[in-house]
Design a protein around this motif. Sequence first.
Motif, PDB file in Angstrom:
ATOM      1  N   GLU A   1      -6.253   0.191  -8.607  1.00  0.00           N
ATOM      2  CA  GLU A   1      -7.079   0.255  -7.409  1.00  0.00           C
ATOM      3  C   GLU A   1      -8.212   1.275  -7.545  1.00  0.00           C
ATOM      4  OE1 GLU A   1      -5.987   1.058  -2.880  1.00  0.00           O
ATOM      5  OE2 GLU A   1      -4.498  -0.104  -4.006  1.00  0.00           O
TER       6      GLU A   1
ATOM      7  N   LYS B   1       0.839  -1.204   0.000  1.00  0.00           N
ATOM      8  CA  LYS B   1       0.000   0.000   0.000  1.00  0.00           C
ATOM      9  C   LYS B   1       0.867   1.244   0.000  1.00  0.00           C
ATOM     10  CE  LYS B   1      -4.304  -1.453   1.014  1.00  0.00           C
ATOM     11  NZ  LYS B   1      -5.372  -0.927   0.257  1.00  0.00           N
TER      12      LYS B   1
ATOM     13  N   TRP C   1      -0.724   0.303  -8.934  1.00  0.00           N
ATOM     14  CA  TRP C   1      -1.585   1.024  -7.985  1.00  0.00           C
ATOM     15  C   TRP C   1      -2.753   1.699  -8.670  1.00  0.00           C
ATOM     16  CZ3 TRP C   1      -2.097   6.356  -8.446  1.00  0.00           C
ATOM     17  CH2 TRP C   1      -1.208   6.973  -9.331  1.00  0.00           C
TER      18      TRP C   1
ATOM     19  N   ASP D   1       4.511   6.528  -2.435  1.00  0.00           N
ATOM     20  CA  ASP D   1       4.251   5.247  -3.072  1.00  0.00           C
ATOM     21  C   ASP D   1       5.346   5.040  -4.101  1.00  0.00           C
ATOM     22  OD1 ASP D   1       3.635   7.040  -4.963  1.00  0.00           O
ATOM     23  OD2 ASP D   1       1.594   6.369  -5.335  1.00  0.00           O
TER      24      ASP D   1
END
Lengths: 455, 624
Positions: B480, B58, B477, B78
């Motif tokens: 998501e 995450k 990512w 990230d």
Amino acid sequence: MIEYILPEILIVITAIIVLLLGFLTSREIYIKVIGCIGIVLATISLLLLKPTDELIFGGIYSFDKFSKVFKYIFLILTLFIIITSNTKRNLGEYYFLILISLSGMMFLASARDLLFLYVALETATLPTIVLASFYRNRIAAETGIKYFTVAALSSGLLLFGISLIYGATGTLNIFEISKSSIDELAILGGIFIISGLAFKMAIFPFHMWVPDVYQGAPTPISAFLAAVSKKMAFLVAFLIFYLSLVKYISLWNIIFALLAIITMTIGNLAALDQTNVKRLLAYSSIGHAGYLLIGLAVKSPLAIVAAILHIITHGVAKIIVFISCFKVGEHLENYKGLYKKAPILSIAIIVSLLSLIGVPPLAGFFSKLYLVIAAVSAGIIGIILAIALIINSAISIFYYAKIILNIISETNEKRKEDYNFAIPLILLAIFLIIFIALMPWLIEQLSDAVKIFSL
Amino acid sequence: MFLEYSYLIPVFPLIGFVVITFIGKKLSEGGGYLAVILSGMSLILSLGVIYEILKLEKPFEMIIYEWLPGIEFGILIDKVSAVMLFVISFIGFLIMVYSLGYMHKDESKPRYYAEMSLFISSMLVIAIANNLLLLFIGWELVGLCSYLLIGFWYRKPSASSAAKKAIVVTRFADIFFALGLVLTYNTFGTLNILEIFEKLNVVYSYNPGIISLIALLLFIGAIGKSSQFPLHVWLPDAMEGPTTVSALIHAATMVKAGIFLVARMYPLYLLSGDVMYIIALFGAITAFIAASMGLVMTDIKRIIAYSTMSHLGLMMLALGVGSIAAGLYHLLNHSFAKALLFLSAGAVLHATHEQLDIRKHGGLRKVMPITGTVALIGAWALSGLPPLSGYWSKDEIIILSSVSPELLGLAFGVTLLSAAYLFRWYYIIFTGKPGETYNIAHEAPKVMTIPLIILAIGACISWLVIYFGFKDSVSEWVNEYVEYETMVSNLEEVVEKNHVKISLIAGVLAFISFLITTLIYVKKRIKPETFREKLKPLHVLFVNKYYFDHIYNYLAENVIYRTISFLIDKLEKLYDGFIDLLGKIVYIIGRISRKIQTGNVQDYITAIILGIILLIIITMLGGV
């Protein structure tokens, strides 16, 4: 139950100690330190006490968040007044009177009974009359007489208003008045209360004593009157008109809106060609009283929050400017070239003046912004108020800028002066700058505090 | 354990800025060593943070200070920010070390190190900001620092005017960015990046237009910062600053900020197809026109500046066609090679008393062997010839551009030109007959060559990251928040089909252009003049930079300036009259109000009584 008046008790004890100490020593610093310690202790005890919604002492005293907020404001602003004061004679008496006035204001913040409220208000006002004529010369005597005469009349008006309300409702408790049936007599009472309070708030046409007294009084006392003492009348007005007489709120709103517009305009216009800084600041105070009235002229929690925010930012900025003219001199010429002589003090003064104008990102901008936001959401009167506030802020630039221009103008004088006293002023100026960061937290706390009004 | 302290990454250089600003003159080397140490500390911390974030699934978010609802200042790290963080802190550190040699003789070193530290600090803020407002603050600080640094030698008129140009052009774009922020807050009720993504689909379902608008506004901000067509005019002039500054602005940081902004907000862009096409097209156009201008310039730094613009265009192209991975991959590879090129240009300038004209140089490889070798590596890496790092990402972008013919055409054009301008640059400076500067040139000191060698190694091997799951980790990512994989499945098909064909054509084109350049400048078989004569119109167009500066100047002077001065003239008269009138009114009221203020307390009492009567009358009029 007694613990809820612990801060007040501490202040009164400190006042007595200071008075007695005044006979023993002539070193002012000792007395100031004792006074400051007393205030700090009171603040700490206030910090530790949990607020309660219940009324105590037979329903006349309340220790809720709203009163706590005002007690903090009074305590901290008075602390800075004491730190920056410098009287040289009758030491004990001077600080004793300030502290007693402070205790009166703190009781006032908690008073929920009209008679108690009146007594507290007088406790807070009477010492300032003595303080205003503290130097015992011709000017001081004139100042004292003027202040006393007007104060006595206003006190009478206030008491008359209270008795009318008592006659109409049969109770003096602020919460119970709103529950009992109210008739025209109470409206008349409300009008007399407005007249009585308007004297303290410095609202047109009850404002005329203000320039004379602010100019004639010792400068720290002028600061005390403008920054702290004046503000308690707003507290009382919030309590009476938003709690007791809330039934006729639309009438009060119109009256206050009208007074707000006239007051801010008169104050700012009259300030324009003053050359005495203290007198100029007195008129500016009148102008700001007009802005603060928006809190009473617009019926919304946000308006009250905004008014309290403005009480804080205006109080802080006013202390800086008043105290600076205590040390620098009260004529505009005294400020010439101040930047060369005392750069850091000058920056503090300029910051506070810009904050009074309402320049972002300083504190004054945000409190004015919230006043405008609160006003525009309240219909046509609110929009007129907001426009009046903005135009008046623009006018006010002229006289505030006059001081700034004097500060940064060139001068041939090269002497450096000792401006150690500037440190507390610089702290206050820093507060005005970092206010942007504190603001969300402050607003959250204040919104919580004004919940007692259930508007 | 590093992640919890990641907020310190920008704090270290910031400390450097504050300390050097105040006491820089007293520190050794004008605060240079302190700046190096502090940027080294933030590099170490960044590396630790990157190591930890690669293991996390995450993104890491930490709120430090809550200001208003929806605007909580904090940190968001990230994999996308990890790429940026690495590039900024690593290259920033090397440039700081290099500066110790390069700026050694400059008198205003403290100012230089202070501004560089602030620059690095604010770039790091952009990389790790968790909300758009914080990002914007960093963005503006970066703009300020670039202004200060481009105009570092402010006594040179050209430097101060270049600085002004940079700030005016980027500020123009920033206005749109700020508008985008306002619109974002209005639409989503928050500026927190992750929260925006979470609300994305809901907003998209009832108002897809607003998302496109926000995306477009933010993209215009990115155009300004990343020097894309049509706001690219400031970048070549920005070469007026010290070369290290050019390297920091072009290679590592400022111009990458625009790319990063688009990558950061990528889910937003994926939902607005038209804006994506605009990004791709503008990117391709920028890449092409920049490469063509680079071909005819004679300024050692401007050629590389145009190359930067061209490569930024390619990155935008990659983002625009839907591949965040290819865009960031090229960002990483380009950073090394471009910093390398700039710093070797800096080494040449350092050795030759700032001789900017490449025609005055020649044969420098013999006297500056290390610089010459690393410059060759840099040029090679960016030219699109295998096997150095630039090739792999560039090749991929060209393949991706085959989704539409106009993009592919422009991309092929870029391939053809970029080998030519880069090798032209290299050949003229480092090979051939000794030029005017040959006798004074000497190899740079170790403190400058060691960063060069490190960068050269980076330029050779940085493409290998692809074997460590680079692509997946920077693009996964996105899934998501939006259905990224289904959106770009069509893209993958195209790539699958054309992969070999296009890759081959691109390779051949690059090789041909390399050959021609070699024939011209090394073997001297063809004279450059013949080209110049035959393609005269094109040459004139390129040398005059497509007349963009002329057009903008004309617009600014004749249209905007004239309109405004005309309006000001008219308004001023009106305004003056109004103000005079207002002043009179104010003065009269002021006099009246002071007349009332008699000083007699009796009059005051009278006023109070009148006031009460007034209040009662109001009440009665109020009908109560």
